[in-house]
Motif scaffolding. Sequence first.
Motif, PDB file in Angstrom:
ATOM      1  N   GLY A  55      42.339  30.013  46.458  1.00  0.00           N
ATOM      2  CA  GLY A  55      43.462  30.793  45.870  1.00  0.00           C
ATOM      3  C   GLY A  55      42.869  31.869  45.358  1.00  0.00           C
ATOM      4  N   ASN A  56      42.213  32.768  46.191  1.00  0.00           N
ATOM      5  CA  ASN A  56      41.735  34.332  45.333  1.00  0.00           C
ATOM      6  C   ASN A  56      43.099  35.110  45.695  1.00  0.00           C
ATOM      7  OD1 ASN A  56      39.276  33.677  43.870  1.00  0.00           O
ATOM      8  ND2 ASN A  56      37.718  34.316  44.662  1.00  0.00           N
ATOM      9  N   CYS A  57      43.720  35.677  46.583  1.00  0.00           N
ATOM     10  CA  CYS A  57      44.502  36.513  47.276  1.00  0.00           C
ATOM     11  C   CYS A  57      45.766  36.317  46.738  1.00  0.00           C
ATOM     12  CB  CYS A  57      45.328  35.433  48.929  1.00  0.00           C
ATOM     13  SG  CYS A  57      43.424  36.288  50.230  1.00  0.00           S
ATOM     14  N   THR A  58      46.320  35.125  45.718  1.00  0.00           N
ATOM     15  CA  THR A  58      47.194  34.801  45.193  1.00  0.00           C
ATOM     16  C   THR A  58      46.905  35.086  43.985  1.00  0.00           C
ATOM     17  OG1 THR A  58      48.211  33.458  46.352  1.00  0.00           O
ATOM     18  CG2 THR A  58      48.754  32.658  44.166  1.00  0.00           C
ATOM     19  N   ASN A  59      45.771  35.268  43.568  1.00  0.00           N
ATOM     20  CA  ASN A  59      44.928  35.118  42.257  1.00  0.00           C
ATOM     21  C   ASN A  59      45.477  36.184  41.916  1.00  0.00           C
ATOM     22  OD1 ASN A  59      43.690  35.511  39.343  1.00  0.00           O
ATOM     23  ND2 ASN A  59      41.715  34.874  40.152  1.00  0.00           N
ATOM     24  N   PHE A  60      44.455  38.033  43.054  1.00  0.00           N
ATOM     25  CA  PHE A  60      44.563  38.852  42.829  1.00  0.00           C
ATOM     26  C   PHE A  60      46.243  39.458  42.757  1.00  0.00           C
ATOM     27  CE2 PHE A  60      44.131  43.436  44.917  1.00  0.00           C
ATOM     28  CZ  PHE A  60      43.207  43.739  44.048  1.00  0.00           C
ATOM     29  N   ALA A  61      46.988  39.061  43.495  1.00  0.00           N
ATOM     30  CA  ALA A  61      48.154  39.179  43.322  1.00  0.00           C
ATOM     31  C   ALA A  61      48.403  39.545  42.648  1.00  0.00           C
ATOM     32  CB  ALA A  61      49.003  38.474  45.527  1.00  0.00           C
ATOM     33  N   ASN A  62      48.555  38.495  41.518  1.00  0.00           N
ATOM     34  CA  ASN A  62      48.842  38.318  40.108  1.00  0.00           C
ATOM     35  C   ASN A  62      48.453  39.146  39.335  1.00  0.00           C
ATOM     36  OD1 ASN A  62      50.023  36.923  38.244  1.00  0.00           O
ATOM     37  ND2 ASN A  62      49.097  35.486  38.100  1.00  0.00           N
ATOM     38  N   GLN A  63      46.733  39.140  38.990  1.00  0.00           N
ATOM     39  CA  GLN A  63      46.298  40.436  38.792  1.00  0.00           C
ATOM     40  C   GLN A  63      46.990  42.208  38.921  1.00  0.00           C
ATOM     41  OE1 GLN A  63      42.190  40.461  39.385  1.00  0.00           O
ATOM     42  NE2 GLN A  63      42.196  38.610  39.805  1.00  0.00           N
ATOM     43  N   SER A  64      47.513  42.378  40.153  1.00  0.00           N
ATOM     44  CA  SER A  64      47.828  43.329  40.141  1.00  0.00           C
ATOM     45  C   SER A  64      49.802  43.683  40.425  1.00  0.00           C
ATOM     46  CB  SER A  64      47.979  43.541  42.058  1.00  0.00           C
ATOM     47  OG  SER A  64      46.248  43.498  42.765  1.00  0.00           O
ATOM     48  N   ILE A  65      50.462  42.727  39.672  1.00  0.00           N
ATOM     49  CA  ILE A  65      51.884  42.546  39.663  1.00  0.00           C
ATOM     50  C   ILE A  65      51.492  42.056  37.622  1.00  0.00           C
ATOM     51  CG2 ILE A  65      53.686  41.543  39.306  1.00  0.00           C
ATOM     52  CD1 ILE A  65      53.251  40.442  41.505  1.00  0.00           C
ATOM     53  N   SER A  66      50.674  42.114  37.571  1.00  0.00           N
ATOM     54  CA  SER A  66      50.278  42.266  36.385  1.00  0.00           C
ATOM     55  C   SER A  66      50.370  43.718  35.623  1.00  0.00           C
ATOM     56  CB  SER A  66      48.865  40.839  34.979  1.00  0.00           C
ATOM     57  OG  SER A  66      50.011  39.684  36.005  1.00  0.00           O
ATOM     58  N   GLY A  67      48.694  44.031  36.285  1.00  0.00           N
ATOM     59  CA  GLY A  67      48.019  45.193  35.606  1.00  0.00           C
ATOM     60  C   GLY A  67      50.253  46.589  36.407  1.00  0.00           C
ATOM     61  N   GLY A  68      50.761  45.761  36.978  1.00  0.00           N
ATOM     62  CA  GLY A  68      52.286  47.607  37.368  1.00  0.00           C
ATOM     63  C   GLY A  68      52.115  46.748  35.220  1.00  0.00           C
ATOM     64  N   LEU A  69      52.688  45.724  35.732  1.00  0.00           N
ATOM     65  CA  LEU A  69      54.178  45.867  34.144  1.00  0.00           C
ATOM     66  C   LEU A  69      53.306  46.066  32.890  1.00  0.00           C
ATOM     67  CD1 LEU A  69      54.899  42.087  35.528  1.00  0.00           C
ATOM     68  CD2 LEU A  69      56.325  44.032  34.545  1.00  0.00           C
ATOM     69  N   LEU A  70      51.692  45.879  33.106  1.00  0.00           N
ATOM     70  CA  LEU A  70      51.447  45.855  31.850  1.00  0.00           C
ATOM     71  C   LEU A  70      50.548  47.031  31.136  1.00  0.00           C
ATOM     72  CD1 LEU A  70      49.822  42.277  30.936  1.00  0.00           C
ATOM     73  CD2 LEU A  70      51.803  42.951  29.790  1.00  0.00           C
ATOM     74  N   GLY A  71      50.372  47.826  32.942  1.00  0.00           N
ATOM     75  CA  GLY A  71      50.207  49.521  32.739  1.00  0.00           C
ATOM     76  C   GLY A  71      48.471  49.244  32.942  1.00  0.00           C
ATOM     77  N   SER A  72      47.938  48.456  33.151  1.00  0.00           N
ATOM     78  CA  SER A  72      46.852  48.630  33.153  1.00  0.00           C
ATOM     79  C   SER A  72      45.126  49.048  34.502  1.00  0.00           C
ATOM     80  CB  SER A  72      46.063  46.983  32.240  1.00  0.00           C
ATOM     81  OG  SER A  72      44.726  47.359  32.935  1.00  0.00           O
ATOM     82  N   THR A  73      45.043  49.820  35.435  1.00  0.00           N
ATOM     83  CA  THR A  73      44.283  49.352  36.499  1.00  0.00           C
ATOM     84  C   THR A  73      42.630  49.233  36.605  1.00  0.00           C
ATOM     85  OG1 THR A  73      43.476  52.090  35.819  1.00  0.00           O
ATOM     86  CG2 THR A  73      45.694  51.486  36.691  1.00  0.00           C
ATOM     87  N   ASN A  74      42.345  48.146  35.286  1.00  0.00           N
ATOM     88  CA  ASN A  74      41.367  47.658  35.186  1.00  0.00           C
ATOM     89  C   ASN A  74      41.521  46.316  34.416  1.00  0.00           C
ATOM     90  OD1 ASN A  74      39.084  46.695  33.117  1.00  0.00           O
ATOM     91  ND2 ASN A  74      37.984  48.577  33.981  1.00  0.00           N
ATOM     92  N   SER A  75      40.431  45.917  35.676  1.00  0.00           N
ATOM     93  CA  SER A  75      40.536  43.800  35.220  1.00  0.00           C
ATOM     94  C   SER A  75      40.622  43.965  34.093  1.00  0.00           C
ATOM     95  CB  SER A  75      39.792  43.662  36.811  1.00  0.00           C
ATOM     96  OG  SER A  75      38.769  43.693  36.012  1.00  0.00           O
ATOM     97  N   LYS A  76      39.029  44.203  33.382  1.00  0.00           N
ATOM     98  CA  LYS A  76      38.727  43.818  31.758  1.00  0.00           C
ATOM     99  C   LYS A  76      39.386  43.942  31.006  1.00  0.00           C
ATOM    100  CE  LYS A  76      33.496  43.977  33.181  1.00  0.00           C
ATOM    101  NZ  LYS A  76      32.180  44.815  32.750  1.00  0.00           N
ATOM    102  N   THR A  77      40.041  45.206  31.326  1.00  0.00           N
ATOM    103  CA  THR A  77      41.148  45.271  30.415  1.00  0.00           C
ATOM    104  C   THR A  77      43.017  44.531  30.434  1.00  0.00           C
ATOM    105  OG1 THR A  77      40.656  47.934  29.888  1.00  0.00           O
ATOM    106  CG2 THR A  77      42.941  47.486  29.436  1.00  0.00           C
TER     107      THR A  77
END
Length: 92
Positions: A55-77
């Motif tokens: 599931g890491n590809c799905t997990n990372f895609a979810n993180q990228s989409i979440s970053g676009g929604l929440l305005g974050s470009t850093n995984s820890k943030t």
Amino acid sequence: MKKLYILKICTLLLISSLANAAYVPSIAVSYAVNNYNIAYSSNGNPFINVSGVGGNCTNFANQSISGGLLGSTNSKTLNQNLISQSSAVKAT
């Protein structure tokens, strides 16, 4: 594991609707470019490593989409934003 992803996506959609967040594709791209080679660990990408279940590809895609929604470009943030937003949703 699928239930966890569905719950994360539903939570994210609820958070973004409450915050009136707009999806910004360029921020999602920046997140992906900045974080694609960071290992999953407490010192690196703090999200759960789900490579053992494919599931890491799905997990990372979810993180990228979440970053676009929440305005974050850093995984820890992003992780901290999701945790604090989830806490705020539970409190209401």
